[in-house]
Design a protein around this motif. Structure first.
Motif, short mmCIF file in Angstrom:
data_model
loop_
_atom_site.label_atom_id
_atom_site.label_comp_id
_atom_site.label_asym_id
_atom_site.label_seq_id
_atom_site.Cartn_x
_atom_site.Cartn_y
_atom_site.Cartn_z
N ILE A 72 0.84 -1.20 0.00
CA ILE A 72 0.00 0.00 0.00
C ILE A 72 0.88 1.25 0.00
CG2 ILE A 72 -1.63 1.36 1.37
CD1 ILE A 72 -3.00 -1.17 2.19
N ARG A 104 3.21 5.61 7.36
CA ARG A 104 2.27 5.35 8.45
C ARG A 104 1.60 3.99 8.29
NH1 ARG A 104 -1.96 9.96 9.08
NH2 ARG A 104 -0.08 11.23 9.23
N THR A 105 1.24 3.68 7.04
CA THR A 105 0.57 2.41 6.79
C THR A 105 1.48 1.23 7.11
OG1 THR A 105 -0.60 3.50 5.00
CG2 THR A 105 -0.74 1.13 5.06
N GLU A 139 3.43 6.72 -0.20
CA GLU A 139 3.31 7.31 1.13
C GLU A 139 4.71 7.64 1.66
OE1 GLU A 139 -0.17 6.00 4.03
OE2 GLU A 139 1.72 5.01 4.42
N GLN A 149 3.90 1.18 9.26
CA GLN A 149 4.01 1.04 10.71
C GLN A 149 2.77 0.37 11.28
OE1 GLN A 149 6.64 1.50 12.25
NE2 GLN A 149 7.74 3.34 11.67
N THR A 198 0.74 3.94 -3.11
CA THR A 198 0.23 5.29 -2.87
C THR A 198 1.34 6.31 -2.65
OG1 THR A 198 0.04 4.74 -0.55
CG2 THR A 198 -1.93 4.47 -1.89
#
Lengths: 212, 247
Positions: free
Chosen positions: A65, A75-76, A71, A78, A69
């Motif tokens: 993910i 955060r995802t 990122e 983690q 995306t």
């Protein structure tokens, strides 16, 4: 139509399914275990795979993910690690409690089916002749031998016990599972933290790794 | 109304028939029981979100449908997939048994019958009456070294079919639980987070907290009224007592 499809199957030798069945029949112990397994065995198989593959899946999904995306803060990634530890704890804790409760319920239901199954079956068969006669009577009352009676009683006991266990677990999940899983998760988190620290250092400092 | 009741009872009968201990349907019972268990777990998790006081009503409006959608997708895919696998393996077992040569069948059925009798005679779960009855049923003249009966052959065939359907149920459970569920859960959690960030732009600027800080394992972190981030959403659904519903 049916005959045709059967003929086609017979011509097609060694499909994947038949190979699987063949493998099972070659191992009599495996065959007996599979044929006699109940929801307990299913729970053990399911949870052990969940405890081993599940966390890896969580982390892989987190990575995918964040990659898709783009990122930046990760955060995802983690969060997926939190979820991975959680998945493991849930699988372990849920299995221990689930297996005990299922075992008790199945043993009780089997004993009941052995002792009173015939009578209950007869009564139900009288009240709902068109429905229950075919389902219950064949299983528990029309017994030609002890073998049939015992095997049917254990088969009914497995399913009825499994269903009762689901109801029981709606309550025990709140009382036993939840605190127990939290305890496991707490310890698992600590262990993961320690491992994480140990593994992180050499990865961050590439030079020191090469010297070693 | 009467028709609806009729339909529902018919459905229940069908379900009961599918769970009936029948050699060819052994895997079906496992599938139905597991699906019902998953349904209960998903329902309780969603209910837990709905009644939780620490979740803001604005968040609930999104969290509850998200929970329902995740549960439906998860259980639906698991159920349909596993039923396909079980049916395929049952078919394969049927054709495998049909193809079996007679001497092969006799050899395997004899081995099966002897094992079953020995298992009933010895061990912790021994059932002496069952052993005597099985000898009578499976062997001509109740002699364990003699020839086997038709009943033994049929019992062996049924055992193969049952084992195949149970193997299908296990395969479905493993794929469903350790591959499908994480994908559906994690991806839906990601969308939940995105939605939260859209509604609460300040979340994006928040510094990230370390994920395995043991102090966060305590119960204190739930005394919050701030918007959900993905980490806190996941910790919430999992850490909250009801998030542990795992039947």
């Amino acid at each position: 139509m049916k005959v045709n499809s059967v003929n086609k199957q017979q011509n097609f030798k060694g499909s994947f399914g038949e190979k699987t069945v063949g493998f099972i029949t070659k191992h009599p112990a495996l065959l007996a275990t599979l044929a006699g397994s109940s929801v307990i065995a299913q729970k053990v198989v399911m949870s052990s795979s969940e405890a081993t593959i599940g966390p890896a899946m969580d982390i892989a999904i987190g990575k995918t993910i964040s990659k898709i995306t783009n990122e930046k803060d990760g955060r995802t990634k983690q969060s997926s690690k939190v979820q991975a530890v959680r998945t493991f704890s849930q699988a372990v804790g849920g299995t221990i409690v689930g297996v005990i409760i299922r075992g008790i319920c199945i043993a009780g239901a089997t004993a009941l089916c052995m002792k009173a199954g015939g009578k209950i079956g007869e009564e139900l068969g009288k009240k709902f002749p068109d429905k229950f006669a075919s389902i219950v009577n064949n299983g528990l009352t029309k017994k030609s031998s002890d073998y049939e009676k015992i095997s049917n009683a254990s088969a009914w006991g497995k399913n009825i016990g499994g269903a009762v266990a689901l109801m029981v677990m709606l309550v025990t999940n709140f009382l036993i599972d939840a605190p127990f899983i939290n305890l496991i998760n707490k310890n698992a988190t600590k262990v993961v933290k320690n491992i994480g620290v140990k593994f992180k250092k050499p990865q961050e400092d590439k030079n020191s790794k090469e010297v070693k | 109304m009467a028709q609806d009741i009729q339909k529902t009872t018919n459905g229940i009968w069908k379900l009961l028939e599918a769970c009936t201990p029948n050699a060819e349907k052994a895997g079906n019972a496992l599938l139905y029981l597991n699906a019902i268990g998953m349904l209960f777990a998903a329902a309780s998790n969603t209910t837990a979100t709905a009644i939780d006081k620490n979740t803001r009503p604005e968040d609930k409006k999104f969290l509850i449908p998200a929970g329902v959608a995740t549960g439906v997708a998860n259980i639906g895919i698991y159920f349909l997939m596993t039923r396909k696998i079980i049916k395929y393996l049952e078919k394969s077992a049927l054709s495998y048994v049909d193809k079996m040569k007679d001497n092969e069948l006799v050899a395997k059925a004899t081995d099966f019958a002897k094992r079953a009798v020995k298992k009933a005679e010895k061990g912790i779960f021994k059932k002496p009456e069952l052993a005597v009855s099985m000898k009578k049923d499976f062997f001509n003249g109740a002699d364990i070294n003699g020839t086997i009966t038709e009943a033994a052959k049929n019992a062996y065939k049924n055992n193969v079919k049952a084992a195949a359907s149970v193997a299908g149920a296990f395969a479905g459970a493993v794929i469903g639980c350790s591959i499908l569920t994480p994908i559906i859960r994690d991806v839906s959690a990601y969308f939940v987070q995105k939605r939260m960030e859209k509604n609460n732009p300040e979340l994006k600027n928040k510094p990230h907290k370390p994920y395995y800080d043991p102090t966060r394992v305590g119960t204190g972190i739930y005394n919050r009224k701030q918007p959900l981030s993905m980490t806190s959403f996941m910790t919430f659904t999992n850490k909250n007592l009801n998030g542990n519903m795992k039947i």
